[in-house]
Design a protein around this motif. Sequence first.
Motif, PDB file in Angstrom:
ATOM      1  N   THR A 224      91.176  75.425  79.942  1.00  0.00           N
ATOM      2  CA  THR A 224      91.833  74.156  80.251  1.00  0.00           C
ATOM      3  C   THR A 224      90.833  73.264  80.996  1.00  0.00           C
ATOM      4  OG1 THR A 224      92.699  74.720  82.445  1.00  0.00           O
ATOM      5  CG2 THR A 224      93.998  75.418  80.544  1.00  0.00           C
ATOM      6  N   SER A 225      91.166  72.011  81.123  1.00  0.00           N
ATOM      7  CA  SER A 225      90.214  71.058  81.706  1.00  0.00           C
ATOM      8  C   SER A 225      90.193  71.063  83.230  1.00  0.00           C
ATOM      9  CB  SER A 225      90.513  69.640  81.204  1.00  0.00           C
ATOM     10  OG  SER A 225      91.845  69.270  81.503  1.00  0.00           O
ATOM     11  N   GLU A 226      91.198  71.682  83.881  1.00  0.00           N
ATOM     12  CA  GLU A 226      91.245  71.708  85.346  1.00  0.00           C
ATOM     13  C   GLU A 226      91.600  73.113  85.846  1.00  0.00           C
ATOM     14  OE1 GLU A 226      92.835  67.848  87.268  1.00  0.00           O
ATOM     15  OE2 GLU A 226      93.925  67.964  85.357  1.00  0.00           O
ATOM     16  N   GLU A 227      90.892  74.093  85.350  1.00  0.00           N
ATOM     17  CA  GLU A 227      91.235  75.492  85.593  1.00  0.00           C
ATOM     18  C   GLU A 227      91.442  75.847  87.066  1.00  0.00           C
ATOM     19  OE1 GLU A 227      91.931  77.866  83.544  1.00  0.00           O
ATOM     20  OE2 GLU A 227      90.923  77.525  81.621  1.00  0.00           O
TER      21      GLU A 227
ATOM     22  N   ILE B 169      88.974  73.009  74.159  1.00  0.00           N
ATOM     23  CA  ILE B 169      89.318  72.583  75.516  1.00  0.00           C
ATOM     24  C   ILE B 169      90.767  72.095  75.462  1.00  0.00           C
ATOM     25  CG2 ILE B 169      88.379  70.230  75.198  1.00  0.00           C
ATOM     26  CD1 ILE B 169      88.272  72.203  78.476  1.00  0.00           C
ATOM     27  N   TYR B 170      91.584  72.635  76.343  1.00  0.00           N
ATOM     28  CA  TYR B 170      92.986  72.230  76.403  1.00  0.00           C
ATOM     29  C   TYR B 170      93.131  71.211  77.521  1.00  0.00           C
ATOM     30  CZ  TYR B 170      98.019  72.270  76.568  1.00  0.00           C
ATOM     31  OH  TYR B 170      99.334  71.866  76.541  1.00  0.00           O
ATOM     32  N   ASP B 171      93.641  70.029  77.182  1.00  0.00           N
ATOM     33  CA  ASP B 171      93.548  68.897  78.110  1.00  0.00           C
ATOM     34  C   ASP B 171      94.850  68.096  78.187  1.00  0.00           C
ATOM     35  OD1 ASP B 171      92.238  67.188  79.878  1.00  0.00           O
ATOM     36  OD2 ASP B 171      91.343  65.971  78.304  1.00  0.00           O
ATOM     37  N   HIS B 172      95.972  68.799  78.217  1.00  0.00           N
ATOM     38  CA  HIS B 172      97.265  68.113  78.328  1.00  0.00           C
ATOM     39  C   HIS B 172      98.046  68.654  79.528  1.00  0.00           C
ATOM     40  CE1 HIS B 172     101.126  66.320  77.382  1.00  0.00           C
ATOM     41  NE2 HIS B 172     101.673  67.528  77.486  1.00  0.00           N
ATOM     42  N   ALA B 173      98.451  67.748  80.420  1.00  0.00           N
ATOM     43  CA  ALA B 173      99.313  68.115  81.553  1.00  0.00           C
ATOM     44  C   ALA B 173     100.760  67.972  81.114  1.00  0.00           C
ATOM     45  CB  ALA B 173      99.032  67.201  82.737  1.00  0.00           C
ATOM     46  N   PHE B 174     101.516  69.092  81.159  1.00  0.00           N
ATOM     47  CA  PHE B 174     102.860  68.993  80.604  1.00  0.00           C
ATOM     48  C   PHE B 174     103.770  68.077  81.420  1.00  0.00           C
ATOM     49  CE2 PHE B 174     103.837  72.306  83.597  1.00  0.00           C
ATOM     50  CZ  PHE B 174     103.042  73.416  83.335  1.00  0.00           C
TER      51      PHE B 174
ATOM     52  N   ASN C  19     106.977  74.756  93.148  1.00  0.00           N
ATOM     53  CA  ASN C  19     106.486  74.232  94.427  1.00  0.00           C
ATOM     54  C   ASN C  19     104.982  73.979  94.438  1.00  0.00           C
ATOM     55  OD1 ASN C  19     105.557  76.847  94.474  1.00  0.00           O
ATOM     56  ND2 ASN C  19     106.623  77.449  96.348  1.00  0.00           N
ATOM     57  N   MET C  20     104.298  74.312  93.366  1.00  0.00           N
ATOM     58  CA  MET C  20     102.862  73.989  93.278  1.00  0.00           C
ATOM     59  C   MET C  20     102.716  72.575  92.726  1.00  0.00           C
ATOM     60  SD  MET C  20     101.024  77.571  92.154  1.00  0.00           S
ATOM     61  CE  MET C  20     102.051  77.903  90.727  1.00  0.00           C
ATOM     62  N   THR C  21     103.161  71.626  93.523  1.00  0.00           N
ATOM     63  CA  THR C  21     103.209  70.234  93.076  1.00  0.00           C
ATOM     64  C   THR C  21     101.822  69.648  92.817  1.00  0.00           C
ATOM     65  OG1 THR C  21     103.315  69.542  95.399  1.00  0.00           O
ATOM     66  CG2 THR C  21     105.405  69.790  94.233  1.00  0.00           C
ATOM     67  N   PHE C  22     100.806  70.265  93.393  1.00  0.00           N
ATOM     68  CA  PHE C  22      99.439  69.766  93.178  1.00  0.00           C
ATOM     69  C   PHE C  22      98.986  69.961  91.735  1.00  0.00           C
ATOM     70  CE2 PHE C  22      99.424  73.909  95.395  1.00  0.00           C
ATOM     71  CZ  PHE C  22      98.929  74.728  94.384  1.00  0.00           C
ATOM     72  N   CYS C  23      99.721  70.754  90.956  1.00  0.00           N
ATOM     73  CA  CYS C  23      99.383  70.927  89.535  1.00  0.00           C
ATOM     74  C   CYS C  23     100.195  70.009  88.627  1.00  0.00           C
ATOM     75  CB  CYS C  23      99.590  72.383  89.107  1.00  0.00           C
ATOM     76  SG  CYS C  23      98.214  73.468  89.536  1.00  0.00           S
ATOM     77  N   GLN C  24     101.263  69.414  89.153  1.00  0.00           N
ATOM     78  CA  GLN C  24     102.059  68.516  88.325  1.00  0.00           C
ATOM     79  C   GLN C  24     101.222  67.310  87.941  1.00  0.00           C
ATOM     80  OE1 GLN C  24     105.181  69.580  87.415  1.00  0.00           O
ATOM     81  NE2 GLN C  24     105.028  67.962  85.882  1.00  0.00           N
ATOM     82  N   GLY C  25     101.132  67.023  86.665  1.00  0.00           N
ATOM     83  CA  GLY C  25     100.290  65.930  86.193  1.00  0.00           C
ATOM     84  C   GLY C  25      98.842  66.323  86.012  1.00  0.00           C
ATOM     85  N   HIS C  26      98.540  67.609  86.192  1.00  0.00           N
ATOM     86  CA  HIS C  26      97.176  68.117  86.019  1.00  0.00           C
ATOM     87  C   HIS C  26      97.185  69.289  85.050  1.00  0.00           C
ATOM     88  CE1 HIS C  26      95.251  65.726  89.221  1.00  0.00           C
ATOM     89  NE2 HIS C  26      96.430  65.819  89.823  1.00  0.00           N
ATOM     90  N   VAL C  27      96.012  69.601  84.517  1.00  0.00           N
ATOM     91  CA  VAL C  27      95.901  70.649  83.498  1.00  0.00           C
ATOM     92  C   VAL C  27      95.380  71.923  84.163  1.00  0.00           C
ATOM     93  CG1 VAL C  27      95.176  71.134  81.137  1.00  0.00           C
ATOM     94  CG2 VAL C  27      95.302  68.771  81.927  1.00  0.00           C
ATOM     95  N   CYS C  28      96.205  72.510  84.995  1.00  0.00           N
ATOM     96  CA  CYS C  28      95.820  73.695  85.750  1.00  0.00           C
ATOM     97  C   CYS C  28      95.718  74.924  84.854  1.00  0.00           C
ATOM     98  CB  CYS C  28      96.836  73.947  86.870  1.00  0.00           C
ATOM     99  SG  CYS C  28      96.688  72.830  88.281  1.00  0.00           S
ATOM    100  N   HIS C  29      95.142  75.948  85.430  1.00  0.00           N
ATOM    101  CA  HIS C  29      95.026  77.256  84.783  1.00  0.00           C
ATOM    102  C   HIS C  29      96.391  77.717  84.274  1.00  0.00           C
ATOM    103  CE1 HIS C  29      93.139  81.183  84.205  1.00  0.00           C
ATOM    104  NE2 HIS C  29      94.076  81.779  84.922  1.00  0.00           N
ATOM    105  N   GLY C  30      96.470  78.028  82.988  1.00  0.00           N
ATOM    106  CA  GLY C  30      97.724  78.470  82.396  1.00  0.00           C
ATOM    107  C   GLY C  30      98.514  77.382  81.705  1.00  0.00           C
ATOM    108  N   SER C  31      98.026  76.149  81.724  1.00  0.00           N
ATOM    109  CA  SER C  31      98.801  75.034  81.154  1.00  0.00           C
ATOM    110  C   SER C  31      99.043  75.181  79.657  1.00  0.00           C
ATOM    111  CB  SER C  31      98.074  73.707  81.414  1.00  0.00           C
ATOM    112  OG  SER C  31      98.086  73.366  82.778  1.00  0.00           O
ATOM    113  N   GLU C  32      98.165  75.876  78.968  1.00  0.00           N
ATOM    114  CA  GLU C  32      98.317  76.002  77.516  1.00  0.00           C
ATOM    115  C   GLU C  32      99.324  77.070  77.113  1.00  0.00           C
ATOM    116  OE1 GLU C  32      95.699  79.555  78.049  1.00  0.00           O
ATOM    117  OE2 GLU C  32      96.277  77.745  79.146  1.00  0.00           O
ATOM    118  N   VAL C  33      99.655  77.991  78.028  1.00  0.00           N
ATOM    119  CA  VAL C  33     100.471  79.150  77.652  1.00  0.00           C
ATOM    120  C   VAL C  33     101.837  78.758  77.095  1.00  0.00           C
ATOM    121  CG1 VAL C  33     101.549  81.273  78.472  1.00  0.00           C
ATOM    122  CG2 VAL C  33      99.232  80.686  79.217  1.00  0.00           C
ATOM    123  N   PRO C  34     102.607  77.849  77.758  1.00  0.00           N
ATOM    124  CA  PRO C  34     103.911  77.490  77.178  1.00  0.00           C
ATOM    125  C   PRO C  34     103.810  76.696  75.887  1.00  0.00           C
ATOM    126  CG  PRO C  34     103.468  76.182  79.143  1.00  0.00           C
ATOM    127  CD  PRO C  34     102.397  77.217  79.074  1.00  0.00           C
TER     128      PRO C  34
END
Length: 418
Positions: free
Chosen positions: A213-216, A297-302, A309-324
Amino acid sequence: MVYIHGGNFVHMSGGSLLYDGSVLSQKGEVIVVNVDYRLGALGFLVTGSGDGDAVGNYGILDQRQALKWVKENIKAFGGEPGRVTLFGQSAGAQSAMIHLASEESSALFHNAIIQSSPFSIPYKTHAEAIILGAHFASLLNCTARDINCLRQKNSVDIAQAQFISRGKLSSLRYLEEFEPWGPWVDGVTVKAEPITAMDKGFFQKKPVMIGTTSEETRIYIYNAWDKPIDTVVYTAAILATHPNHAVEIMYEYPPDEPQDQRNNLAVLATDFIFGCATRHVTRKMLDYGVSDVWLYIYDHAFSFPGWGNMTFCQGHVCHGSEVPFVFQSAGRGGFKYTPDELSLSDLIISYWSNFAKTGDPVGMPGSGVKAVPDWPRYHVEIQQKQWPYQHFRTPKSFVDPKYNAPYCDFWDKVGYDN
């Protein structure tokens, strides 16, 4: 398609709703097998190398046993024993790479999909694994090698000791502390450190799809530091991780946000641990004669609030974003995809399942798989000019010929040792 789940070698389960394979199976017309394996101390405890000692790497052996079961039994479920694709994310991707380097595992699968393997995080040495095991035993009021004492403890005490021991110092290598329970390099089950194994050609020549992902590392940085960090902490983290090239790294990734360096550190760490290390690995595959390699490269923030509660990942392409999106499983959590997100997920499922059925994400002439846009494979001629990624994002994915190239060129020069 045999899936190995992630979770830092201590969390999650193949039975998680996140990995529900029903949509992938139905839309991709594949059989999906999720496996569980021993985690934490139960899967990776090392007390010594003598008779009766815990010698670790049991979780990896569990995975191999699952692959053997699939080979022996999948025909009864309508599957093909001669067409098994191993895929995994995070610790599952690391595991898949270990199996890719193993002669014993080699005959049990035919293709591999590597999703977000942290190649620059080292595995433990035997001495480091012993030290961690001693911390764990001490927390349970046992001596370091007293297996009989450890076996008397209940699951709650083991889980607590396992958690607390993760914070104990067992290595002077900074990044190793981010994954304290996990494989150690025994030279048999685990041949070598991840990058070293690739540099030395310790891997089977099989078709591979690989990406990140782009923001692992954003999720790790913001979890480790729940408050803003200044330039001093930023510099200290670089020195602890890569002391021999700290000045060059600071020049390449200057601290330009005086109030909070966490975002800068996440960008740096994503390149070093995941993105650029992954590109380096694909180049090594080509150097050693693997002709079927595809990079993404996976580059979409769902859009849905899936991070809790990990709000710092909302709007970002954190580790695991591609799994769902690979499993199209967000609905299992009560979330809903936008039309563009559903199209993205359908595209990913097509590539993943085409690869499983034909050894090529685009498919092969006459294979009857779902038609998808071209995704170039790598070969020596293209390596001299560019390094194209399949760039997954909304509203439309595309082939990106030089994604992040200047930074990855930098890391290739300074190296991935730490």
